[in-house]
Design a protein around this motif. Sequence first.
Motif, PDB file in Angstrom:
ATOM      1  N   SER A 135       0.839  -1.193   0.000  1.00  0.00           N
ATOM      2  CA  SER A 135       0.000   0.000   0.000  1.00  0.00           C
ATOM      3  C   SER A 135       0.873   1.241   0.000  1.00  0.00           C
ATOM      4  O   SER A 135       1.707   1.415   0.890  1.00  0.00           O
ATOM      5  CB  SER A 135      -0.912   0.005   1.232  1.00  0.00           C
ATOM      6  OG  SER A 135      -1.758   1.129   1.214  1.00  0.00           O
ATOM      7  N   LEU A 136       0.683   2.080  -0.988  1.00  0.00           N
ATOM      8  CA  LEU A 136       1.407   3.347  -1.070  1.00  0.00           C
ATOM      9  C   LEU A 136       0.535   4.478  -0.531  1.00  0.00           C
ATOM     10  O   LEU A 136      -0.686   4.457  -0.689  1.00  0.00           O
ATOM     11  CB  LEU A 136       1.799   3.650  -2.511  1.00  0.00           C
ATOM     12  CG  LEU A 136       2.623   2.598  -3.244  1.00  0.00           C
ATOM     13  CD1 LEU A 136       2.994   3.115  -4.644  1.00  0.00           C
ATOM     14  CD2 LEU A 136       3.864   2.232  -2.474  1.00  0.00           C
ATOM     15  N   SER A 137       1.180   5.436   0.078  1.00  0.00           N
ATOM     16  CA  SER A 137       0.487   6.618   0.587  1.00  0.00           C
ATOM     17  C   SER A 137       1.131   7.867   0.008  1.00  0.00           C
ATOM     18  O   SER A 137       2.322   7.879  -0.293  1.00  0.00           O
ATOM     19  CB  SER A 137       0.566   6.672   2.116  1.00  0.00           C
ATOM     20  OG  SER A 137      -0.051   5.554   2.707  1.00  0.00           O
ATOM     21  N   CYS A 138       0.335   8.905  -0.110  1.00  0.00           N
ATOM     22  CA  CYS A 138       0.836  10.188  -0.589  1.00  0.00           C
ATOM     23  C   CYS A 138       0.194  11.268   0.275  1.00  0.00           C
ATOM     24  O   CYS A 138      -1.025  11.432   0.276  1.00  0.00           O
ATOM     25  CB  CYS A 138       0.485  10.384  -2.056  1.00  0.00           C
ATOM     26  SG  CYS A 138       0.960  11.982  -2.737  1.00  0.00           S
ATOM     27  N   GLU A 139       1.024  11.966   1.016  1.00  0.00           N
ATOM     28  CA  GLU A 139       0.545  13.039   1.878  1.00  0.00           C
ATOM     29  C   GLU A 139       0.733  14.365   1.172  1.00  0.00           C
ATOM     30  O   GLU A 139       1.828  14.664   0.668  1.00  0.00           O
ATOM     31  CB  GLU A 139       1.293  13.036   3.209  1.00  0.00           C
ATOM     32  CG  GLU A 139       0.791  14.084   4.177  1.00  0.00           C
ATOM     33  CD  GLU A 139       1.464  13.992   5.538  1.00  0.00           C
ATOM     34  OE1 GLU A 139       2.425  13.203   5.669  1.00  0.00           O
ATOM     35  OE2 GLU A 139       1.032  14.701   6.475  1.00  0.00           O
ATOM     36  N   ALA A 140      -0.325  15.155   1.138  1.00  0.00           N
ATOM     37  CA  ALA A 140      -0.282  16.444   0.457  1.00  0.00           C
ATOM     38  C   ALA A 140      -0.381  17.583   1.454  1.00  0.00           C
ATOM     39  O   ALA A 140      -1.093  17.499   2.450  1.00  0.00           O
ATOM     40  CB  ALA A 140      -1.422  16.538  -0.543  1.00  0.00           C
ATOM     41  N   SER A 141       0.342  18.634   1.165  1.00  0.00           N
ATOM     42  CA  SER A 141       0.218  19.850   1.958  1.00  0.00           C
ATOM     43  C   SER A 141      -0.457  20.905   1.104  1.00  0.00           C
ATOM     44  O   SER A 141      -0.394  20.856  -0.118  1.00  0.00           O
ATOM     45  CB  SER A 141       1.600  20.344   2.398  1.00  0.00           C
ATOM     46  OG  SER A 141       2.375  20.686   1.275  1.00  0.00           O
ATOM     47  N   GLY A 142      -1.123  21.848   1.735  1.00  0.00           N
ATOM     48  CA  GLY A 142      -1.780  22.891   0.974  1.00  0.00           C
ATOM     49  C   GLY A 142      -3.287  22.833   1.102  1.00  0.00           C
ATOM     50  O   GLY A 142      -3.874  21.755   1.123  1.00  0.00           O
ATOM     51  N   ARG A 143      -3.908  23.990   1.182  1.00  0.00           N
ATOM     52  CA  ARG A 143      -5.346  24.066   1.433  1.00  0.00           C
ATOM     53  C   ARG A 143      -6.166  23.653   0.231  1.00  0.00           C
ATOM     54  O   ARG A 143      -7.327  23.308   0.375  1.00  0.00           O
ATOM     55  CB  ARG A 143      -5.724  25.492   1.830  1.00  0.00           C
ATOM     56  CG  ARG A 143      -5.133  25.958   3.151  1.00  0.00           C
ATOM     57  CD  ARG A 143      -5.534  27.395   3.410  1.00  0.00           C
ATOM     58  NE  ARG A 143      -5.005  28.287   2.386  1.00  0.00           N
ATOM     59  CZ  ARG A 143      -5.409  29.529   2.186  1.00  0.00           C
ATOM     60  NH1 ARG A 143      -6.370  30.031   2.933  1.00  0.00           N
ATOM     61  NH2 ARG A 143      -4.866  30.269   1.245  1.00  0.00           N
ATOM     62  N   MET A 144      -5.596  23.684  -0.975  1.00  0.00           N
ATOM     63  CA  MET A 144      -6.378  23.432  -2.180  1.00  0.00           C
ATOM     64  C   MET A 144      -6.303  21.974  -2.639  1.00  0.00           C
ATOM     65  O   MET A 144      -6.762  21.655  -3.727  1.00  0.00           O
ATOM     66  CB  MET A 144      -5.929  24.355  -3.303  1.00  0.00           C
ATOM     67  CG  MET A 144      -6.221  25.814  -3.018  1.00  0.00           C
ATOM     68  SD  MET A 144      -5.655  26.902  -4.366  1.00  0.00           S
ATOM     69  CE  MET A 144      -6.694  26.362  -5.712  1.00  0.00           C
ATOM     70  N   PHE A 145      -5.748  21.115  -1.833  1.00  0.00           N
ATOM     71  CA  PHE A 145      -5.581  19.721  -2.244  1.00  0.00           C
ATOM     72  C   PHE A 145      -6.882  19.120  -2.720  1.00  0.00           C
ATOM     73  O   PHE A 145      -6.923  18.399  -3.716  1.00  0.00           O
ATOM     74  CB  PHE A 145      -5.025  18.902  -1.078  1.00  0.00           C
ATOM     75  CG  PHE A 145      -5.152  17.420  -1.272  1.00  0.00           C
ATOM     76  CD1 PHE A 145      -6.134  16.689  -0.618  1.00  0.00           C
ATOM     77  CD2 PHE A 145      -4.288  16.750  -2.121  1.00  0.00           C
ATOM     78  CE1 PHE A 145      -6.247  15.326  -0.794  1.00  0.00           C
ATOM     79  CE2 PHE A 145      -4.396  15.385  -2.308  1.00  0.00           C
ATOM     80  CZ  PHE A 145      -5.380  14.670  -1.644  1.00  0.00           C
TER      81      PHE A 145
END
Length: 126
Positions: free
Chosen positions: A18-28
Amino acid sequence: VQLQASGGGLVESGDSLSLSCEASGRMFNRYAMGWFRQAPGKERECVAAINWNGGSPYYGSTVKGRFTMSRDNTNNMVYLQMDSLKPEDTAVYYCAADRGIFAQIPPTIPSKYEYWGQGTQVTVSS
């Protein structure tokens, strides 16, 4: 948007990862998201993509039925569940965010994506 992919590793044929991708930023939560992979000597290909609210999923023909992409807009996360892995799935996997916002149909070509994570290596041994 900044993206951080994780979860890669070395597994055997038939295993899951299982891969995960964490995003930063309010517009994700406005962006379609994609998972791409690139093997040595090959072009980067889209293995999965979903639109801004998790709909209209796309899967590449080589992974359809084995991979599942999902997203959690509350926690700015995107996931790729990979089952029945094969040696030909070996590649560096990248998560990416679309250039546009609120796209109903997620793009599947790399040039349509603005933001990229650093990649995580997946190696499947036979």
